[in-house]
Design an enzyme around this catalytic site. Structure first.
Site, short mmCIF file in Angstrom:
data_model
loop_
_atom_site.label_atom_id
_atom_site.label_comp_id
_atom_site.label_asym_id
_atom_site.label_seq_id
_atom_site.Cartn_x
_atom_site.Cartn_y
_atom_site.Cartn_z
N LYS A 143 0.60 -0.81 -0.15
CA LYS A 143 -0.01 0.23 0.36
C LYS A 143 0.48 1.82 0.10
O LYS A 143 1.50 1.40 0.50
CB LYS A 143 -0.73 -0.09 1.25
CG LYS A 143 -1.82 1.04 0.86
CD LYS A 143 -2.70 1.50 2.28
CE LYS A 143 -1.31 2.26 2.42
NZ LYS A 143 -1.84 3.95 1.72
N GLU A 191 9.67 1.51 10.39
CA GLU A 191 10.96 2.71 9.88
C GLU A 191 10.03 4.08 9.67
O GLU A 191 9.26 3.95 9.46
CB GLU A 191 11.58 2.69 8.75
CG GLU A 191 12.24 0.72 8.36
CD GLU A 191 13.43 0.83 9.44
OE1 GLU A 191 13.74 2.24 9.66
OE2 GLU A 191 13.98 -0.60 9.72
N CYS A 245 14.20 11.45 5.52
CA CYS A 245 14.40 10.37 7.58
C CYS A 245 14.95 10.58 7.58
O CYS A 245 15.62 10.76 9.19
CB CYS A 245 13.47 9.27 7.32
SG CYS A 245 15.01 7.66 6.68
N GLU A 280 10.24 16.75 13.97
CA GLU A 280 10.71 16.57 13.03
C GLU A 280 10.80 17.88 11.68
O GLU A 280 9.41 18.32 11.73
CB GLU A 280 10.62 15.06 11.88
CG GLU A 280 11.20 15.15 10.86
CD GLU A 280 10.38 12.98 10.17
OE1 GLU A 280 9.39 12.45 10.62
OE2 GLU A 280 11.05 12.31 9.83
#
Ligand code: NAD
Length: 501
Positions: free
Chosen positions: A185, A260, A294, A392
């Site tokens: 997905k 992750e 990331c 972040e």
């Protein structure tokens, strides 16, 4: 600044389907999702908005196909994977073009990502003869203990938009070699690269139902995949926020997890580092993929004795980056993936202004007629407690801090909910060893930048994830351990059972 060419803008819109049980199918619902080119803001394709029903059908298909797939020897499974890799390499330009069109990264980065996707299939295919268990002596005579590594069953592979090709390969390849079937997905922002890979998997002749693809939102199709009892393992790459929801949802079936998640990489430059090299690396580590990685450097910690000089040059280099059409050769920075992502980064810039930090470069949207561009932005005088250092920032925005000792730099680096990647530039061996042992992050790049390599374990401390991907350690998470106790005595019987006989 070069704008996207008109040919690029005119790219025609196409309508894609989902892949379930070996067929390309429409969704069970009416709704579709538009895929928008972030450089032109034009709709380039639409995909079905998959429903719970669609996710269930895909899981059923995967569960049926998995039984036979697991019976095929790994070497034969590997041959399908080698073929997929070959097809990816043969279609490199087309795949890179789709990737850049839906995601916005410059073409040279897309080509590298597509190469990486092929390499994932090749690397994990090499494990065909090395899915190893253990044979152990028993405590009793005439008995043996064997620990097998079996497939888990059905894997739900949920991927983000920032590496829409490589993340699919990173999950499909280890799942397939270990005998699992998969429902992929992809992110609704960037489903096309995943669709292209699945088309190539189909062309490889892989048995029907082994690879399935459902498009749609995380809250519906994704949620069903995570909480359904047919799912044995959820492997998801994405935000920490979504990862937490998935953990809760997968508790329904006590599903196995590889997550992750987000990062907030510290980038430490010490006084004895090779400055020119550290500068180049600092620029790459922040602006690669327009800061949407990331493992991006998200906070610069500079030794106070070199800070002024380093920062001056860093700003100069950031200013010289060429922002523009990601399909034009020579472009360093494309647009951000969506308006929403740009707004989030702009929110951090506003916050910096409100906190009294100094924006020493950028801070605005560049004067492009269309496309979700954002200028490289450097912010000095930021405090460790600020959200700019703690949250972040998925964009080309760099908060800068000054440190007086290397030990203090490590302390500040570790002061984070995240623990994915980290960077250290120093030539001092003691500092290198301290960084290796004391920086509590899943990856430390010492005097170099990423991306991570296939044989490395990509993993996160704290809220950056669960499990690992890449390496044999990552591969093993796609297997289920099973221990067999075998008695081969001529006259079997355990001594301690006799009192009950
Ligand atoms: P996201 O979390 O919004 O979405 C990732 C995927 O999860 C998408 O396919 C989405 O549809 C799905 N999803 C979201 N909520 C869900 C739910 N409740 N149930 C099931 N599926 C759900 O992330 P994104 O915005 O696409 O990607 C950016 C994020 O990914 C950043 O935080 C980045 O740091 C992270 N990321 C991490 C790594 C890593 O290796 N650690 C690599 C790349 C990106």
């Amino acid at each position: 600044m070069e704008e996207p060419s008109s040919v690029f803008i005119m790219a025609s819109s196409r309508s894609e389907k989902m892949f379930i049980d070996g067929d390309w199918v429409d969704g069970s619902g009416e709704e579709t999702i538009d895929v928008v080119n972030p450089a032109t803001e034009e709709v380039m394709a639409s995909v079905p908005k998959g429903t719970r029903e669609d996710a269930k059908r895909a899981l059923d298909s995967a569960a049926r196909a998995q039984k036979e797939w697991a019976e095929i020897p790994p070497l034969k499974r590997a041959s399908f994977m080698q073929r997929i890799a070959q097809l990816i390499r043969e279609n490199r330009e087309e795949l890179a073009s789709v990737l850049t069109s839906e995601q916005g990264k410059p073409l040279f980065e897309s080509r590298a990502e597509v190469d990486g996707s092929a390499a994932h299939f090749e690397y994990f295919a090499e494990f065909a003869r090395r899915i190893e268990g253990d044979v152990l002596p028993s405590d009793n005579p005439g008995q043996t203990i064997m620990i097998l590594r079996l497939p888990i069953g059905v894997v739900a592979a949920i991927t983000p938009w920032n590496f829409p090709s490589a993340m699919v390969a990173r999950k499909l390849a280890p799942a397939l070699i270990t005998g699992n079937s998969v429902v992929v997905k992809p992110s609704s922002n960037t489903p096309l690269s995943a669709i292209e890979i699945v088309k190539l998997a189909e062309r490889s002749g892989i048995p029907k139902g082994v690879v399935n693809l459902v498009t749609g939102d995380g809250s519906e199709a994704g949620d069903e995949l995570c909480g359904n009892k047919k799912t044995g393992l959820v492997t998801m790459t994405g935000s920490t926020e979504a990862g937490r929801k998935i953990m809760q949802r997968a508790s329904n079936q006590v599903g196995k997890l590889i997550l992750e998640l987000g990062g907030k990489a510290p980038f430490i430059v010490w006084r004895d580092a090779d400055m020119d090299w550290a500068l180049k690396c600092a620029v790459w580590a922040r602006y690669w993929n327009c800061g949407q990685t990331c493992i991006s450097s998200e906070r610069l910690y500079l030794d106070e004795s070199i800070k002024a000089k380093f920062l001056g040059k860093f700003v100069e280099m950031s200013k010289n980056l060429r922002l523009g059409d990601p399909k034009a050769e020579g472009t360093d920075l494309g647009p951000m993936v969506s308006k929403k992502e740009r707004e989030t980064s702009e929110g951090f810039i506003e916050l910096a202004r409100g906190e009294g930090s100094k924006i020493i470069l950028g801070g605005s949207t560049p004067p492009m007629r269309r496309g979700w561009y954002l200028e490289p932005t450097v912010i000095d005088g930021v405090h460790q407690e600020s959200p700019l250092v703690q949250k972040e920032i998925f964009g080309p925005v760099v908060p800068v801090l000054e440190v007086e000792s290397f030990d203090r730099a490590i302390e500040l680096a570790n002061d984070s909910d995240y623990g994915l990647a980290s960077y250290v530039f120093t030539k001092d061996n003691n500092n290198v060893m301290k960084a290796m042992h004391r920086i509590r992050f899943g990856e430390t790049y010492i005097n170099q930048v990423g991306p991570e390599q296939l044989q490395g374990a990509h993993t996160g401390f704290r809220m950056s994830g669960v499990g690992a991907e890449g390496s044999r350690h990552g591969l093993e998470l796609y297997t289920q351990l099973k221990t067999c106790y075998i008695d081969w005595n001529d006259r079997p019987g355990l001594p301690y059972l006799f009192p009950y006989s």
